[in-house]
Write an enzyme that holds these catalytic residues in place. Sequence first.
Site, PDB file in Angstrom:
ATOM      1  N   GLN A   1       0.740  -1.307  -0.222  1.00 35.27           N
ATOM      2  CA  GLN A   1       0.026   0.148   0.018  1.00 35.27           C
ATOM      3  C   GLN A   1       0.729   1.237   0.095  1.00 35.27           C
ATOM      4  O   GLN A   1       0.218   2.366  -0.152  1.00 35.27           O
ATOM      5  CB  GLN A   1      -0.831  -0.048   1.315  1.00 35.27           C
TER       6      GLN A   1
ATOM      7  N   GLU B   1      -4.715 -10.326   8.840  1.00 36.46           N
ATOM      8  CA  GLU B   1      -6.178 -10.682   8.209  1.00 36.46           C
ATOM      9  C   GLU B   1      -6.475 -11.905   7.521  1.00 36.46           C
ATOM     10  O   GLU B   1      -6.775 -11.560   6.433  1.00 36.46           O
ATOM     11  CB  GLU B   1      -6.860  -9.348   7.551  1.00 36.46           C
TER      12      GLU B   1
ATOM     13  N   GLU C   1      -5.028  -2.351  14.275  1.00 36.22           N
ATOM     14  CA  GLU C   1      -5.590  -1.550  13.227  1.00 36.22           C
ATOM     15  C   GLU C   1      -6.992  -0.938  13.843  1.00 36.22           C
ATOM     16  O   GLU C   1      -7.898  -1.691  14.278  1.00 36.22           O
ATOM     17  CB  GLU C   1      -5.961  -1.971  11.938  1.00 36.22           C
TER      18      GLU C   1
END
Length: 499
Positions: free
Chosen positions: A37, A185, A397
Amino acid sequence: MAWLLAVVLSAVAAGCYAKDLDFPAGFKFGAATASYQVEGAWNVSDKGVNIWDKFVHDNPSVIKDLSNGDVACDSYHNWERDIEMAAELGLDYYRLSLSWARILPTGLPNKISEDGVKYYNNLIDGLVAKGIDCMVTIYHWDLPLPLQELGGWTNPLIADWFEDYARVVYTLFGDRVKLWLTINEPIVVCDATYNSGVTAPGYLSPDLGAYICNKHVLLAHAKAWRLYDKEFRSKFNGRVSLANHLLWIEAASDKYEDLAELARQNAVGRYSHPIFSKEGGWPPGIEEAIAKACIEKGYPKSNFPSFTLEEIELVRGTYDYYGMNHYTSRLIRDALPGENLTVWPFGDCPDLHGKMETAENWSESVVYWFYLNPEGIRKQMAWLKQQYGDLEIMITENGMPTYAGLNDTTRIDFYKSYLEQVLLSIKEDGVNVTHYTAWTLMDNFEWGDGYTTKFGLYEVDFEDPKRTRTPRESAYYYASIIKNHSLDVPANYTDITLS
Ligand SMILES: *[C@@H]1O[C@H](CO)[C@@H](O)[C@H](O)[C@H]1NC(C)=O
Ligand SMILES: *[C@@H]1O[C@H](CO)[C@@H](O)[C@H](O)[C@H]1NC(C)=O
Ligand SMILES: *[C@@H]1O[C@H](CO)[C@@H](O)[C@H](O)[C@H]1NC(C)=O
Ligand SMILES: *[C@@H]1O[C@H](CO)[C@@H](O)[C@H](O)[C@H]1NC(C)=O
Ligand SMILES: *[C@@H]1O[C@H](CO)[C@@H](O)[C@H](O)[C@H]1NC(C)=O
Ligand SMILES: *[C@@H]1O[C@H](CO)[C@@H](O)[C@H](O)[C@H]1NC(C)=O
Ligand SMILES: CC(=O)N[C@H]1CO[C@H](CO)[C@@H](O)[C@@H]1O
């Protein structure tokens, strides 16, 4: 006397109020990013190609603005600025992820990229020099392409490939990195990927891919944790866990309480129970529910893999804390006959015939899946404690999306309201939350949304070749929370100096 009593009471109330907004001594604040990202530099030096590189190049139209992460925030070149931002915010730690193919161009440890290692050494050394700890994610979705071509997370050998990669990074960086997350995740790596086909590698495998992947990510995580425990812990004294994405699910009405609990076991339990529960193995009710769903869909038997007793023991207890990414919540009810059910994780719950809804008073964000329910984070953590005991929880997060603009009042309100709930977890529910990580330090390539939505404390100008970063109002607010160690921030908090 009444006025005196009123003065005393209001002083007591003010005192309590201030105290209740303080974070416990030792509570730590961080901010996070992920390699694909932010880094860019997708083809520099000897870096290998990963599944996101290939996915966005082959299918530009799956990304909302037809963009990709080829350059992103160009953190590969702007790492000094990233450290400066982490430092001026006063972060206790910075959560970054390692690009597997940047370090191991083939995915395997036969060849280690000197340039890749140098990039991470510069970043880690620079953070350490500023007194900022590193929380490092070993895998944040950017699998080396050669491993994908052999099946990626559906090939059981991935557990060994991942363990080998983990050995390399523990050896290289373990002297300075004390907090590790193996996999970010896994529900997205498995469920979102194979059930939707809209994340890399873009391969749709309904009713099968996610289940196999689910088991393999757990084995990979477990092997990497055991490796650290056996060969590195005594030397480096760090801690290792994984970061689960937890969607908080509640019953839409009382009669759906059992369904809601099964849905939580499906969403959270499939990636937590085998690791964090005392007994290990798949969560209660899940094997049976998925077997039933498979038979209904015409398969001769369940597609959900079982664990051997040996595997249960391999995975059970492989944690040093619970890593929790949390964003949003859903209500669940029984699906009506013939009702259209979309797929997990931000859709419905077809295996359980569950339809997801949102409550009327949860405000919408600029992203379709994201509704604001601050109480969800507190309820989620209370549930974790009730399920798995009194573990240490690190929020790895939490954050919210907006459109562009420096005046992000809604993000400030988000952090305030979610952090209030975190304080209630700690003070009212006795949950041992020790870390809070804002997602994200700066705007970045937000997967399928490209650059259209922004989660950053810092705005990034993606039109500017230098990818200039500018603090938003929320950056001042977060810096002030950290400085004050309290949500009771001074009114003049925007006077803090950020560059
Ligand atoms: C790397 O990719 C960019 C596109 O992002 C391209 O312009 C450049 O030529 C490539 N460099 C090499 C060395 O292949
Ligand atoms: C079911 O939902 C999907 C995803 O929203 C949509 O593409 C599809 O058209 C819907 N089908 C029906 C029959 O409503
Ligand atoms: C939404 O309404 C419920 C029920 O009245 C209430 O408990 C909850 O606090 C409200 N949530 C928000 C975000 O306003
Ligand atoms: C929270 O967990 C940490 C790490 O296990 C431990 O040192 C600390 O004492 C715990 N705090 C509370 C309040 O239980
Ligand atoms: C940001 O927007 C809010 C609401 O529109 C406004 O009250 C505030 O003055 C603005 N702040 C700045 C710094 O522009
Ligand atoms: C806010 O105001 C107080 C009192 O005037 C002052 O002591 C403090 O330094 C100011 N804070 C900032 C960040 O400028
Ligand atoms: C720890 C700390 O700095 N607390 C301060 C937070 O802000 C309030 C309001 O300005 C001060 O009263 C506290 O002293």
